[in-house]
Each structure stands twice: as structure tokens, then as C-alpha cells.
Design an enzyme around this catalytic site. Structure first.
Site, short mmCIF file in Angstrom:
data_model
loop_
_atom_site.label_atom_id
_atom_site.label_comp_id
_atom_site.label_asym_id
_atom_site.label_seq_id
_atom_site.Cartn_x
_atom_site.Cartn_y
_atom_site.Cartn_z
N HIS A 118 29.35 -102.27 87.18
CA HIS A 118 30.55 -101.50 86.89
C HIS A 118 31.78 -102.41 86.71
O HIS A 118 32.73 -102.04 86.02
CB HIS A 118 30.86 -100.52 88.03
CG HIS A 118 30.01 -99.28 88.02
ND1 HIS A 118 28.68 -99.28 88.34
CD2 HIS A 118 30.33 -97.98 87.73
CE1 HIS A 118 28.20 -98.04 88.25
NE2 HIS A 118 29.18 -97.23 87.88
N GLU A 138 33.84 -94.96 87.21
CA GLU A 138 33.13 -93.70 86.90
C GLU A 138 34.09 -92.61 86.47
O GLU A 138 33.75 -91.76 85.66
CB GLU A 138 32.34 -93.21 88.12
CG GLU A 138 31.03 -93.92 88.37
CD GLU A 138 30.00 -93.74 87.26
OE1 GLU A 138 29.88 -92.64 86.70
OE2 GLU A 138 29.30 -94.74 86.96
N CYS A 198 21.60 -102.76 87.36
CA CYS A 198 22.34 -102.43 88.56
C CYS A 198 22.03 -103.52 89.59
O CYS A 198 20.86 -103.83 89.82
CB CYS A 198 21.85 -101.07 89.07
SG CYS A 198 22.42 -100.66 90.73
N CYS A 205 28.28 -106.52 90.27
CA CYS A 205 28.06 -105.08 90.12
C CYS A 205 28.33 -104.80 88.66
O CYS A 205 29.34 -105.29 88.11
CB CYS A 205 29.03 -104.29 91.01
SG CYS A 205 29.02 -102.51 90.67
N ASP A 228 20.79 -97.58 85.56
CA ASP A 228 21.86 -97.85 86.53
C ASP A 228 22.16 -96.51 87.19
O ASP A 228 21.63 -95.46 86.80
CB ASP A 228 23.10 -98.40 85.82
CG ASP A 228 24.27 -98.63 86.79
OD1 ASP A 228 24.06 -99.23 87.85
OD2 ASP A 228 25.40 -98.20 86.49
N SER A 229 23.05 -96.55 88.18
CA SER A 229 23.45 -95.30 88.83
C SER A 229 24.37 -94.47 87.92
O SER A 229 24.51 -93.27 88.13
CB SER A 229 24.19 -95.62 90.13
OG SER A 229 25.30 -96.46 89.86
N1 DGL Z 1 26.39 -100.59 89.07
C1 DGL Z 1 25.71 -100.72 90.30
C2 DGL Z 1 25.60 -102.16 90.77
O1 DGL Z 1 25.58 -103.02 89.93
C3 DGL Z 1 25.89 -99.69 91.37
C4 DGL Z 1 27.21 -99.12 91.67
C5 DGL Z 1 27.02 -97.94 92.62
O2 DGL Z 1 26.35 -96.99 92.22
O3 DGL Z 1 27.51 -98.03 93.75
O4 DGL Z 1 25.48 -102.44 91.93
#
Ligand code: DGL
Length: 258
Positions: free
Chosen positions: A182, A148, A70, A180, A7-8
Site C-alpha cells: 500500500h 484504502e 502483499c 507494504c 493482496d488484501s
Molecule cells: N498490502 C499489504 C502488505 O503489503 C497489507 C496491508 C493490510 O491489509 O494491512 O502488507
């Protein structure tokens, strides 16, 4: 089996945690591409380029299965990664959409990064489901830095949730997909705001269920190894990792994959 997850940043830990619950007997390598976060406002070309580097890194570490933890990378890079690499690749979108298909939900909300919403991957797939009558999409990029930077308990978060999710109260929905990885970290607040009549679909839970079904029983490794890598230092990452994995102390290594 050695499972590679990327993931990011922190978001993919929600997937890692669910996989550990459902498939604890495997080795894991987690990569958070913190040097290039956020992915959710980047172009298809850029996200594909990052995803190839991440996958190559995980394969070089010996992973025999890759989980794109992600949604943005799943929307943009899944096809390319499947063509380019000769290992099974799982994305977080297929399992999320099939959970909605089996649910009987009619009016569905989707919240995601701007790039995931613009890719139309979710809306195109959901439109094809017989049970779905209405789809309402909302970009919520601000949820990513909140997670984050570990700001979810700040007093102003309720106001941010309200402003971003109000649209779902005006247009009555009976289900919402957290598109997402996150966002599950804010699930408690999102649930509280939308109330008990809105079913929340969490892509981290759905992908873990679906991988478990597809893999069936995996052989137990003699000693289970978990490796965690980041592409840049991140102040809050270790705290998030400890709190999500009941204080297990991971050795987090910073690496350069550019
Ligand atoms: N967690 C990621 C997603 O599911 C990316 C969030 C990001 O880096 O903007 O899209």
C-alpha cells in the site's frame, strides 16, 4: 501466461501496475480480499488461511503463476503456499531484500504493517547482508486505511507522515524499504519528508523487475485479458484502479471465496 496477483485490497495494484509495465503481454487476474482487510494486524494462522483461499481461487481461474502482492502474506504464507500448490509462487520480500544487497546502503529503515514487522522476516534477512550496519523498523498501520479510503491528499496526512517517519530523521538512514504494497501510493510524500539522501526501495518495482528477469521473454497472448475480483464492495477501489491504469475501465466483480 496467466498471472494471478493477490493482496488484501488496493495495495497489490501497485504490483499489478509494475507487472503490466514490464510484462504487458500476459493475462492477469487480480484479487483484492477487501472483505477481510486489513491483513497487517492479523495473526500468522489467519493470514495463512486467507492466503490459501486466495491462491486456490486464482488457480481455479486458470492462473499458472501466483504473485503474493502483499508483504504480510509474503512473510507468513510464502512457505505454506509453495508446499501446497504446484505453480511458481513469487513473494514481494525476496526481491526487496536483494535490491538492498546490491545497493551499498548501510543504515536501512523498514516500514511495514505490525504483523510484517513482528514476523522479523525482513530484519532477519537484512541482518545477513554484509553492507547493512543498522536496521530501524517502524510499524505504520495507519498508512493502509489512508490508501484504502483515498485520503492521501488530505491536509492532515503530512502530520501523520511526520509522526510516523520522524524516527528515521533522528536515526540517520540512507535507505528505506516500503515493506507494504500500500505504501508506494504515498511514496511522493515519504520521499519529500525524508529528502534526497534517502534511497527508497519499492517492493512493487523490485518484484516486477525480478519476475521479468526470471521469466525472460514470454509469448504474446492473442488477446490480453485482465480480470479484477474483490471479496467485498469497496468505495474507493474503482477510483484507485482508474487513476493507476490511466482510466482503463476494468470490470470489477465481487465474489465470495469464504
Ligand atoms: N498490502 C499489504 C502488505 O503489503 C497489507 C496491508 C493490510 O491489509 O494491512 O502488507
Amino acid at each position: 501466461m496467466k498471472i494471478g496477483i493477490f493482496d488484501s485490497g488496493i495495495g497489490g495494484l501497485t504490483v499489478f501496475r509494475q507487472l503490466m509495465k514490464k510484462l504487458p503481454n500476459n493475462d492477469y487476474v487480480y484479487l483484492g480480499d477487501t472483505a477481510r482487510l486489513p491483513y497487517g494486524i492479523k495473526s500468522r494462522k489467519t493470514v495463512i488461511e486467507y492466503s490459501i483461499k486466495n491462491t486456490q481461487f486464482l488457480i481455479n481461474k486458470g492462473c499458472d503463476l501466483i504473485v503474493i502482492a502483499c508483504n504480510t502474506a509474503s512473510a507468513f504464507a510464502d512457505d505454506t503456499l509453495r508446499k501446497k500448490f504446484n505453480v511458481p509462487i513469487f513473494n514481494v520480500i525476496d526481491s526487496g531484500v536483494s535490491a538492498v544487497k546490491d545497493s551499498g546502503i548501510r543504515n536501512i529503515g523498514i516500514i511495514a504493517t505490525p504483523s510484517t514487522i513482528d514476523s522479523k522476516t525482513y530484519s532477519n534477512r537484512l541482518k545477513k547482508l554484509k553492507n547493512i550496519k543498522k536496521i530501524i523498523s517502524k510499524q505504520c498501520p495507519i498508512f493502509v486505511p489512508i490508501v484504502e479510503e483515498g485520503l492521501k491528499s488530505k491536509g492532515y496526512i503530512d502530520q501523520i507522515i511526520n509522526e510516523n517517519l520522524n524516527i528515521f530523521k533522528r536515526n540517520k538512514i540512507d535507505g528505506l524499504i516500503l515493506c507494504c504494497t500500500h505504501y508506494p501510493i504515498l511514496k511522493g510524500k515519504i520521499k519529500k519528508f525524508l529528502g534526497p539522501n534517502v534511497k527508497i526501495f519499492d517492493s512493487s518495482v523490485e518484484i516486477a523487475k525480478s519476475i521479468k528477469i526470471q521469466l525472460g521473454l514470454t509469448k504474446k497472448n492473442k488477446s490480453i485479458k485482465k480480470e479484477v475480483y474483490l471479496t467485498d464492495g469497496s468505495k474507493y477501489f474503482k477510483t484507485a484502479l482508474r487513476s493507476m491504469f490511466n482510466n482503463v475501465n476494468f470490470n470489477v466483480k465481487i465474489i465470495d471465496i469464504r
